[in-house]
Write an enzyme that holds these catalytic residues in place. Structure first.
Site, mmCIF file in Angstrom:
data_model
loop_
_atom_site.group_PDB
_atom_site.id
_atom_site.type_symbol
_atom_site.label_atom_id
_atom_site.label_comp_id
_atom_site.label_asym_id
_atom_site.label_seq_id
_atom_site.Cartn_x
_atom_site.Cartn_y
_atom_site.Cartn_z
ATOM 1 N N ASP A 1 15.181 0.003 51.210
ATOM 2 C CA ASP A 1 16.176 1.469 51.792
ATOM 3 C C ASP A 1 16.311 1.396 52.592
ATOM 4 O OD1 ASP A 1 14.551 2.792 49.881
ATOM 5 O OD2 ASP A 1 12.569 2.470 50.553
ATOM 6 N N HIS B 1 19.809 2.862 44.656
ATOM 7 C CA HIS B 1 21.006 3.146 45.817
ATOM 8 C C HIS B 1 21.908 4.793 45.948
ATOM 9 C CE1 HIS B 1 21.405 -1.590 45.502
ATOM 10 N NE2 HIS B 1 20.065 -0.799 46.587
#
Length: 438
Positions: free
Chosen positions: A14, A42
């Site tokens: 992340d 993503h």
């Protein structure tokens, strides 16, 4: 002269890899995913439009870019077809530019059933997987019983292999976990139906990559998750099931070690983690009860720290240079991309962990196991905050001096340059100080 660039997350995932892949892939002929599956998310923001990708490489939004899913990726046909439909619904041409390795292990309903049964059996000691069947699929690969994308090209052989594997896993599901078995005929019918939609995309991806190298063309290798989740190098057993380091780009796509020219390490300006596992610099805050550390609340709220795949709250904490320096070494990082600096804008001061107190000693090398991380207490340096918005800053010199000092301190501690600085979620909110392809 062309370059082969690897983008790697250096923390627990992340970090903002998707945005950066999208940003610099305009210089590439091809973007390659080399590990993980649809457990990764993503997020790309372009002209205030948000796109979340789980399997398809983040270069797909550039019309000229070929997107390759290499053999290191475990593939859910259901997830892939859903993602293709969403992108093509937004008028993005996918199927002509997306290619899949015949070596990709396939994820089936029995993998998901096993994943969830294990987590349920573990109870409070569960790792906190995404429940997408990633781990069991990699297990089948290593046990040499897994079905791969190339098997779809021979339906009769595929059906025979599938029957044997379903029998094996149904025995586990019913006799060990005490859960319902999966239906072979249902899985077979669905798989063969899905195969008709993706068979034309299956090619020798490794050979395709080597053709690009021979033609002196830029290639971007897109990592998923983060270094500290690596099956070998991460905080085991609270890790994923693949190699998330730059070495995974080599084994997961079929290139040689010396084919890699540059490794861009993505570093979030603070630290986050999803799911269970040790986290020395964590500032504990529970969003559901609105209780916990005030800074942890700011990081989570301002940073919108909720998983793109699961929606789970991400745990937040200060930047940890102890783990980062290990990550930089593991990946042979060439340059840093620092993301989410703007999330720190409102803070009076910021902290960086530079060592751990462990067993009565101050150490700068991280422990090898999860227990060591759990016992480690962070040693911080504290720096003045900048209390000024950095969102969309268009030059390094226009950043507040305190923000510049924070960046320089990271460079000093890492002994690496910050080559890219992200100052907001949009593609345009980025400072490229040195382009990886130059």
């Amino acid at each position: 002269m062309s370059k082969n660039v690897v983008i790697i997350g250096t923390q627990w995932g992340d970090e903002g890899k998707g945005k950066i892949v999208d940003l610099i892939s305009d210089r590439a002929v091809s973007v390659v995913r080399f590990q993980g599956g649809h457990n990764a998310g993503h997020t790309l923001v372009i002209d205030q439009q948000t796109t979340v990708l789980h399997l398809i490489p983040s270069g797909i939004l550039h019309d000229h870019v070929e997107c390759l899913i290499a053999h290191g990726v475990v593939l859910s046909m259901s997830a892939l077809l859903k993602e293709i439909a969403e992108l093509e619904g937004a008028n993005i041409n996918v199927t002509e530019r997306l290619k899949i390795s015949p070596g990709c292990p396939l994820i089936f309903p029995y993998h998901i059933a096993l994943d969830n049964a294990r987590e349920a059996k573990c109870g409070k000691t569960a790792i906190g997987t995404t429940g997408n069947g990633i781990g069991p699929t990699y297990e089948d690969k290593v046990a040499r019983r897994g079905l791969r994308a190339g098997d779809l090209l021979n339906p009769i052989l595929f059906a025979s292999k599938l029957k044997e594997v379903v029998e094996y896993h149904n025995f586990l599901l019913t006799n060990y976990y005490g859960t319902a078995p999966v239906d072979y005929q249902v899985i077979l019918y669905e798989a063969l139906s899905q195969a008709k939609k993706i068979k034309h995309m299956i090619i020798d991806v490794t050979e395709k990559i080597h053709q690009h190298i021979a033609n002196d063309e830029n290639i971007l290798f897109e990592g998923a998750q983060g270094t500290l989740l690596d099956i070998d190098q991460g905080t085991y057993p609270f890790v994923t099931s693949s190699n998330t380091t730059s070495g995974g780009a080599v084994t997961g796509s079929g290139v040689g070690v010396t084919d890699i020219n540059y490794v861009l390490g993505i570093v979030k300006a603070y630290t986050t983690r999803v799911g269970s596992g040790p986290f020395p610099t964590e500032l504990i805050y529970n969003v559901s009860t609105n209780k916990g550390d005030a800074i942890g609340k700011v990081l989570g709220t301002v940073g919108h720290e909720f998983g793109a795949t699961t929606g789970r709250q991400r745990r937040c904490g200060w930047l940890d240079m102890v783990t980062l320096k290990r990550s930089f070494n593991l990946n042979a990082v060439t340059g840093i991309c620092l993301t989410k600096l703007d999330v720190l804008d409102s803070l009076i001061s910021v902290k960086i962990c530079v060592a751990y107190k462990l067993n009565g000693k101050e150490v700068t090398i991280p422990p090898y196991d999860a227990k060591g991380y759990t016992d480690a207490k962070p040693v911080y340096i504290e720096m003045p905050g900048w209390k000024t918005s950095t969102i969309g800053t268009n030059s390094f010199d226009s950043l507040p001096i305190e923000a510049q000092n924070y960046i320089h301190k990271i460079e000093q501690l890492a002994n690496l340059p910050v080559d890219i600085l992200s100052t907001g979620p949009d593609r345009t909110q980025t400072l490229i100080l040195k382009h990886p392809f130059e």
